[in-house]
Design a protein around this motif. Structure first.
Motif, PDB file in Angstrom:
ATOM      1  N   LEU A 158      -6.830   6.116   0.913  1.00 28.85           N
ATOM      2  CA  LEU A 158      -7.319   7.035  -0.114  1.00 28.85           C
ATOM      3  C   LEU A 158      -6.177   7.447  -1.046  1.00 28.85           C
ATOM      4  O   LEU A 158      -6.350   7.494  -2.280  1.00 28.85           O
ATOM      5  CB  LEU A 158      -7.940   8.269   0.552  1.00 28.85           C
ATOM      6  CG  LEU A 158      -8.514   9.347  -0.362  1.00 28.85           C
ATOM      7  CD1 LEU A 158      -9.568   8.786  -1.308  1.00 28.85           C
ATOM      8  CD2 LEU A 158      -9.103  10.500   0.473  1.00 28.85           C
ATOM      9  N   TYR A 159      -5.021   7.714  -0.479  1.00 19.82           N
ATOM     10  CA  TYR A 159      -3.864   8.098  -1.289  1.00 19.82           C
ATOM     11  C   TYR A 159      -3.471   6.958  -2.236  1.00 19.82           C
ATOM     12  O   TYR A 159      -3.203   7.186  -3.426  1.00 19.82           O
ATOM     13  CB  TYR A 159      -2.687   8.454  -0.386  1.00 19.82           C
ATOM     14  CG  TYR A 159      -1.478   8.974  -1.135  1.00 19.82           C
ATOM     15  CD1 TYR A 159      -1.329  10.333  -1.387  1.00 19.82           C
ATOM     16  CD2 TYR A 159      -0.480   8.106  -1.591  1.00 19.82           C
ATOM     17  CE1 TYR A 159      -0.228  10.823  -2.079  1.00 19.82           C
ATOM     18  CE2 TYR A 159       0.614   8.580  -2.292  1.00 19.82           C
ATOM     19  CZ  TYR A 159       0.735   9.939  -2.529  1.00 19.82           C
ATOM     20  OH  TYR A 159       1.821  10.414  -3.234  1.00 19.82           O
ATOM     21  N   HIS A 160      -3.445   5.734  -1.720  1.00 20.40           N
ATOM     22  CA  HIS A 160      -3.080   4.577  -2.545  1.00 20.40           C
ATOM     23  C   HIS A 160      -4.058   4.399  -3.694  1.00 20.40           C
ATOM     24  O   HIS A 160      -3.636   4.218  -4.845  1.00 20.40           O
ATOM     25  CB  HIS A 160      -3.058   3.308  -1.694  1.00 20.40           C
ATOM     26  CG  HIS A 160      -2.779   2.061  -2.482  1.00 20.40           C
ATOM     27  ND1 HIS A 160      -1.508   1.620  -2.765  1.00 20.40           N
ATOM     28  CD2 HIS A 160      -3.621   1.163  -3.069  1.00 20.40           C
ATOM     29  CE1 HIS A 160      -1.567   0.510  -3.497  1.00 20.40           C
ATOM     30  NE2 HIS A 160      -2.845   0.214  -3.685  1.00 20.40           N
ATOM     31  N   TYR A 161      -5.353   4.467  -3.390  1.00 20.40           N
ATOM     32  CA  TYR A 161      -6.340   4.284  -4.450  1.00 20.40           C
ATOM     33  C   TYR A 161      -6.206   5.372  -5.506  1.00 20.40           C
ATOM     34  O   TYR A 161      -6.174   5.093  -6.714  1.00 20.40           O
ATOM     35  CB  TYR A 161      -7.759   4.278  -3.882  1.00 20.40           C
ATOM     36  CG  TYR A 161      -8.801   4.183  -4.975  1.00 20.40           C
ATOM     37  CD1 TYR A 161      -8.934   3.023  -5.733  1.00 20.40           C
ATOM     38  CD2 TYR A 161      -9.614   5.273  -5.296  1.00 20.40           C
ATOM     39  CE1 TYR A 161      -9.850   2.946  -6.773  1.00 20.40           C
ATOM     40  CE2 TYR A 161     -10.542   5.197  -6.326  1.00 20.40           C
ATOM     41  CZ  TYR A 161     -10.647   4.035  -7.058  1.00 20.40           C
ATOM     42  OH  TYR A 161     -11.543   3.953  -8.099  1.00 20.40           O
ATOM     43  N   ILE A 201       0.875  -1.172   0.000  1.00 16.51           N
ATOM     44  CA  ILE A 201       0.000   0.000   0.000  1.00 16.51           C
ATOM     45  C   ILE A 201       0.911   1.221   0.000  1.00 16.51           C
ATOM     46  O   ILE A 201       1.740   1.388   0.904  1.00 16.51           O
ATOM     47  CB  ILE A 201      -0.945   0.025   1.217  1.00 16.51           C
ATOM     48  CG1 ILE A 201      -1.972  -1.095   1.130  1.00 16.51           C
ATOM     49  CG2 ILE A 201      -1.642   1.392   1.334  1.00 16.51           C
ATOM     50  CD1 ILE A 201      -2.972  -0.958  -0.007  1.00 16.51           C
ATOM     51  N   GLN A 202       0.755   2.041  -1.028  1.00 11.22           N
ATOM     52  CA  GLN A 202       1.575   3.240  -1.123  1.00 11.22           C
ATOM     53  C   GLN A 202       0.903   4.360  -0.354  1.00 11.22           C
ATOM     54  O   GLN A 202      -0.051   4.984  -0.822  1.00 11.22           O
ATOM     55  CB  GLN A 202       1.764   3.658  -2.581  1.00 11.22           C
ATOM     56  CG  GLN A 202       2.631   4.906  -2.754  1.00 11.22           C
ATOM     57  CD  GLN A 202       4.005   4.732  -2.136  1.00 11.22           C
ATOM     58  OE1 GLN A 202       4.754   3.818  -2.487  1.00 11.22           O
ATOM     59  NE2 GLN A 202       4.339   5.598  -1.184  1.00 11.22           N
ATOM     60  N   GLY A 203       1.384   4.583   0.867  1.00 15.08           N
ATOM     61  CA  GLY A 203       0.835   5.642   1.685  1.00 15.08           C
ATOM     62  C   GLY A 203       1.352   7.003   1.261  1.00 15.08           C
ATOM     63  O   GLY A 203       2.206   7.124   0.378  1.00 15.08           O
ATOM     64  N   MET A 204       0.857   8.015   1.937  1.00 14.48           N
ATOM     65  CA  MET A 204       1.232   9.374   1.568  1.00 14.48           C
ATOM     66  C   MET A 204       2.707   9.656   1.861  1.00 14.48           C
ATOM     67  O   MET A 204       3.367  10.372   1.104  1.00 14.48           O
ATOM     68  CB  MET A 204       0.336  10.359   2.332  1.00 14.48           C
ATOM     69  CG  MET A 204       0.524  11.794   1.904  1.00 14.48           C
ATOM     70  SD  MET A 204      -0.697  12.863   2.679  1.00 14.48           S
ATOM     71  CE  MET A 204      -0.062  14.457   2.138  1.00 14.48           C
TER      72      MET A 204
END
Length: 319
Positions: A222-225, A200-203
């Motif tokens: 939300l950032y990942h999506y 998951i690529q977080g902020m």
């Protein structure tokens, strides 16, 4: 009118509504303070000449919400987020109601965003549209409203006149989190566990098992999506939505949505408008999962089914 012309007309009407509104919300300093100072931000039900000139509900040139092309419906919650700076309008209520009705009908044949999330989404709409009485237009309506209030417990009255925005805000978060996990299901399980070989690529950092094997941050989901999973069309919508959400504070969209959740969890008061903003964000995601071609093909039958439901079980039109 074409879909593009309808969208342009709605945007133009809302531009006028915002620029000519008397609301103090338009002072930038005051607007920022609504969220930062946790003041009251949920206003509803004020209909004047400007509203009759600018709202979809009163514009004879624009089709009813239910009859709008799907390309307009997909973008409408972004425009509606703008007008939350003034108040919750009839356009908000009818749009949210129609979205719930569509999800309800589609859920009978499958699901839009997952069976449990579909059901919780409809509960959220019930919460945010909960009103004991309608807007009175004559003395009979006023008398009917008085009779209703006299026969309903004060607890129910307070819930449906004062507390429903904050309850709806609480309820918005598990729905938003559930949708984001489902839309990124290739990367993450419903319980927040990151799938083997995925991330998951977080902020600010990347969650990678085994060191970071779970993600429950609404900001990072939300950032990942937005930045990893969403298709190009959805990225464009979320970019547009982001610019409208950020007028309600001094942070970016991801941090604002996350901060509101933290305020709730720690018992701090919110401004009230957050429920509408979150619901509009959810609606952007929901309409992104509705098959546009099938929607248009089946619209006549869908509208007939929605409007033939007995009043006590009907979502649309909102009362």
């Amino acid at each position: 009118m074409s879909a593009e012309e309808i969208s342009d007309k709605i945007e133009s009407n809302y531009d006028k509504y915002l620029s000519e509104s008397d609301s103090g919300f338009f002072d930038d300093e005051i607007l920022g303070g609504i969220i930062k100072d946790r003041g009251s931000g949920w206003v509803e039900g004020n209909v004047g000449d400007l509203a009759r000139e600018c709202w979809i509900a009163f514009d004879s040139e624009i089709p009813d919400i239910a009859a709008l092309p799907v390309s307009v419906l997909e973008l409408l919650p972004i425009q509606l987020t703008r007008t939350l700076r003034v108040q919750v309008t009839d356009d908000h209520r009818q749009y949210w109601a129609w979205t719930a009705a569509v999800v309800d009908e589609i859920s009978d044949e499958g699901s839009v965003i997952g069976e449990n999330i579909d059901r919780h989404f409809k509960i959220l709409i019930d919460l945010i549209l909960s009103k004991l009485t309608g807007r009175p237009t004559n003395s009979d309506d006023q008398q009917r409203n008085r009779q209703i209030r006299n026969n309903v417990s004060p607890h129910t009255q307070r819930l449906t006149t004062m507390h429903y925005p904050i309850v709806a805000t609480y309820f918005s978060y598990p729905i938003l989190e559930g949708i984001l996990k489902r839309l990124s299901s290739e990367y993450i399980k419903p319980n927040g566990e990151i799938r083997s070989g995925q991330f998951i690529q977080g902020m600010h950092h990347r969650y990678v098992p085994p060191g970071n094997s779970e993600c429950s941050s609404i900001r990072d989901l939300l950032y990942h999506y937005h930045n990893t999973t969403a298709n190009e069309q959805m990225v464009s919508k979320l970019d547009y939505m982001q610019s409208k959400i950020e007028i309600f504070g001094d942070k970016n969209m991801y941090e604002m949505v996350d901060e509101w959740r933290n305020f709730l969890l720690h018992g701090q008061e919110l401004g009230g408008v957050e429920a509408g903003v979150l619901l509009n964000l959810i609606c952007v995601l929901v309409w992104g999962e509705i098959d546009a071609e099938l929607y248009h093909t089946d619209w006549d039958d869908l509208y007939r089914r929605v409007t033939s439901v007995p009043r006590d079980f009907r979502y649309y039109p909102a009362i």
